[in-house]
Design a protein around this motif. Structure first.
Motif: not given
Length: 515
Positions: A121-146
Motif C-alpha cells: 500500500l505504501f508503494a501504491f501511494l508513493v506511486g500515486a503521488v509520484m504521478q501527481l508531482v511528475g517525479l516518475d516521469r523525471r526518473i524514467a526519462l533520466g534512466i532511459l537517457a543515461r
C-alpha cells in the motif's frame, strides 16, 4: 434515450452480454469461467467426500482455491473482488474451525493484517503521488537517457542490472518491485497506445518487476527471503559455512536464465521492433525540457530515499542492522511521513483516485488463502501426496515430478516465503529416503517455487506488477507457462550439473560437504 429492449429472458441475457462487451470483455469467456469456478467450489465443498488424509475443512479450502484460481484466470469478476471474497467463502464454509460458536476472524482476515500488504500500500501511494508531482516521469526519462535506452530490449536489460544492484541493498523481492514500480510505470507512459506498444508495456512490466526481481534474488543470499529459510535448515543439519560468497557461486548461473526469459518474452509479445518515439535524442530532449527538480519532487525523493535506507538496514542487512522493523512497518512509517500536513501539494482525493485499491484487496485475499491452506492441512496433504509419487524414480524424474508438483501447489498460494517454509523441511527429509543429496535436492525443488509465473497472485512482486493494469491475468499466464518450463529445464540441465561441479551431486547422498 437508451435503446429499449423487449421483455423476456432473452433480452436480459443480451443486456448482460452487452454490458460485458462494452467493457471489452468476452461474454463466453467470462460466463464459462464464472460457472466453472462456482461448480468446482460447490463440488469440493458439498458433494465430494473428503479425500483420504484430508478433512472436510481441507476439502472446503481446496474448493475455494480452485474457485479463486478460475476466477482470476478467466477474470469473471474483478480480481480485487475475488480477493476480498475469499474470507467471505471461508466464513460461509467454516473451512477454518469456529471456536465457541465464533469465527476465527484473526485467521480468516490474516492476509489483511500481514505486514507485506502495508508495504505494498505504501508503494501504491508513493506511486500515486509520484504521478501527481511528475517525479516518475523525471526518473524514467533520466534512466532511459543515461542508458541510451531507446528500445524495449535495452530498457529491460537496464532494469535488470538495476535489480541486481538493489538485490544487495533491499532484502526482499517484493520490496524491490515496490521500489521500481513508479519508475517502470513512468517508462511505460512514454510509449503510445498502438497494439505493438501495449504489448511492449506488458513485456517491460513483467520482465522488470517480476522476472528480474525474482531471478536476481536467487543470486544474493539476503535478497530473497526463502534463501534464508533454506540456509537455516541446512545449518541446523550440519551443512554450514554457506556464506555470501559460497551462495553466490552456487547460484550465479541463475542470472543467465534471464537471457532465456528475455528472448521468450520479446518473441511472445513481439517487441523487437518497438522503440521509444524519437530515439535517444528525443529522450534526452524530453528530460532536459523538464528543467530543474521542483521542491515537491525533492521532498518526495527524500521520503523515498529514507524508506530505501530503512529497507537496506533492517534485519539481515550486511551493511548495518540499524533496526528490526518488518517491511510493512517501514511502509506504515513512510505513509505517516508522506501525508504529514503540507508536505505534499496533492489532495487526498487526487491521491486515492490514482491508488490501485483493487490490487490491495487482491493481495489481502490471496494471502488469506495461503493461511487457510496451511491451517486446514491442505498444503501438507498436497506435499505428502507428491512425495508418494516420486518413490522409486531416478534422480531427474524425482526432481522433475517435485518441480511440477510444486507449481501445482503454488497455483493457490501467494507467499513464496510461506510456500518454501512449508515445502523445504519436507523435501529435505525426503532426500535421504530417495538416495539424493539433501542440499542440492532441496535447492533445486525450492528454487523452482520462486518461478511460479502462472498466476499474478502467486508472487507478491507479480501482484504489484499486475496493479499497473498493463497486462491481464490471461496475458501473464500465456507468457508464464513457457517461462515456468524454461525454469524447470534450467534447473535440471544447468543447475544440477553446476551443483555437481561444486561437490554437491544431487544423485549422490553420500557426497562430502564441500564447504
Amino acid at each position: 434515450m437508451p435503446e429499449q429492449t423487449s421483455a423476456g429472458s432473452g433480452s436480459f441475457l443480451q443486456y448482460l452480454a452487452g454490458n460485458l462487451r462494452r467493457n471489452g470483455r468476452s461474454p463466453v469467456r467470462v460466463y464459462t469461467g464464472f460457472v466453472i469456478a462456482w461448480a468446482l467450489f460447490f463440488l469440493f465443498w458439498t458433494v465430494l467426500p473428503p479425500f483420504p488424509g484430508l478433512t472436510h475443512n481441507g476439502m472446503a479450502v481446496l474448493g475455494i482455491v480452485l474457485w479463486a484460481s478460475v476466477m482470476w484466470v478467466s477474470e469473471a469478476m474483478p480480481t480485487g473482488i475475488t480477493g476480498i471474497s475469499i474470507p467471505t467463502l471461508l466464513l460461509i464454509t467454516q473451512a477454518i474451525p469456529w471456536q465457541g460458536g465464533k469465527p476465527p476472524m484473526s485467521i480468516i482476515f490474516a492476509g489483511f493484517t500481514n505486514h507485506v500488504i502495508w508495504l505494498c500500500l505504501f508503494a501504491f501511494l508513493v506511486g500515486a503521488v509520484m504521478q501527481l508531482v511528475g517525479l516518475d516521469r523525471r526518473i524514467a526519462l533520466g534512466i532511459l537517457a543515461r542508458l541510451k535506452a531507446s528500445s524495449v530490449g535495452r530498457v529491460i536489460w537496464g532494469m535488470f542490472f538495476v535489480n541486481i544492484v538493489l538485490g544487495f541493498l533491499v532484502p526482499a523481492a517484493n520490496a524491490r518491485a515496490a521500489t521500481l514500480l513508479p519508475v517502470v510505470q513512468g517508462i511505460c507512459r512514454l510509449l503510445g497506445d498502438t497494439p505493438e506498444e501495449r504489448a511492449a508495456k506488458k513485456a517491460i512490466v513483467i520482465q522488470s518487476l517480476v522476472y528480474g526481481s525474482m531471478i536476481c534474488g536467487m543470486f544474493i543470499m539476503t535478497a530473497h527471503l526463502p534463501n534464508m529459510i533454506m540456509v537455516g535448515i541446512f545449518d541446523k543439519a550440519g551443512f554450514s559455512n554457506l556464506n555470501y560468497l559460497n551462495w553466490m557461486l552456487l547460484q550465479a548461473p541463475y542470472l543467465g536464465m534471464f537471457a532465456l526469459t528475455q528472448a521468450w518474452i520479446r518473441w511472445h509479445f513481439g517487441t523487437r521492433k518497438v522503440h521509444i518515439a524519437g530515439g535517444v535524442e528525443a529522450l534526452q530532449k524530453k528530460y532536459d525540457d523538464l528543467g530543474p527538480m521542483t521542491m515537491p519532487e525533492k521532498v518526495l525523493l527524500g521520503i523515498f530515499a529514507l524508506a530505501g535506507i530503512m529497507f537496506m538496514t533492517g534485519k539481515g542487512s550486511f551493511i548495518a542492522e540499524l533496526h528490526h522493523q518488518p517491511l510493512g512497518v517501514i511502509g506504515l512509517l513512510g505513509m505517516l511521513v508522506l501525508f504529514a500536513p503540507g508536505l505534499m501539494p496533492c489532495s487526498w482525493k487526487s491521491v486515492q483516485e490514482k491508488t490501485i485499491w483493487g490490487t490491495f484487496l487482491l493481495l489481502g485475499g490471496a494471502m488469506t488463502m495461503t493461511t487457510a491452506m496451511t491451517q486446514s492441512g491442505l498444503a501438507q496433504w498436497l506435499a505428502d501426496h507428491i512425495h508418494a509419487w516420486v518413490v522409486g524414480m531416478s534422480w531427474w524424474q524425482a526432481i522433475l515430478t517435485m518441480m511440477v508438483g510444486t507449481h501445482i501447489i503454488r497455483l493457490g498460494m501467494l507467499s513464496n516465503v510461506a510456500a518454501v517454509a512449508m515445502l523445504a523441511p519436507v523435501v529435505f527429509a525426503m532426500a535421504p529416503k530417495l538416495g539424493l543429496h539433501p542440499v542440492a535436492f532441496t535447492m533445486l525443488v525450492c528454487d523452482t517455487d520462486t518461478f511460479a509465473y502462472i498466476l499474478p497472485t502467486q508472487i507478491t512482486a507479480a501482484v504489484i506488477a499486475h496493479g499497473t493494469d498493463t497486462f491481464s491475468s490471461t496475458d501473464y499466464a500465456r507468457a508464464g507457462w513457457v517461462s515456468v518450463c524454461i525454469a524447470i529445464a534450467y534447473g535440471l540441465l544447468v543447475m544440477a550439473p553446476w551443483y555437481a561441479l561444486w561437490g554437491m551431486p544431487v544423485w549422490d547422498a553420500s557426497a562430502p560437504w564441500p564447504f
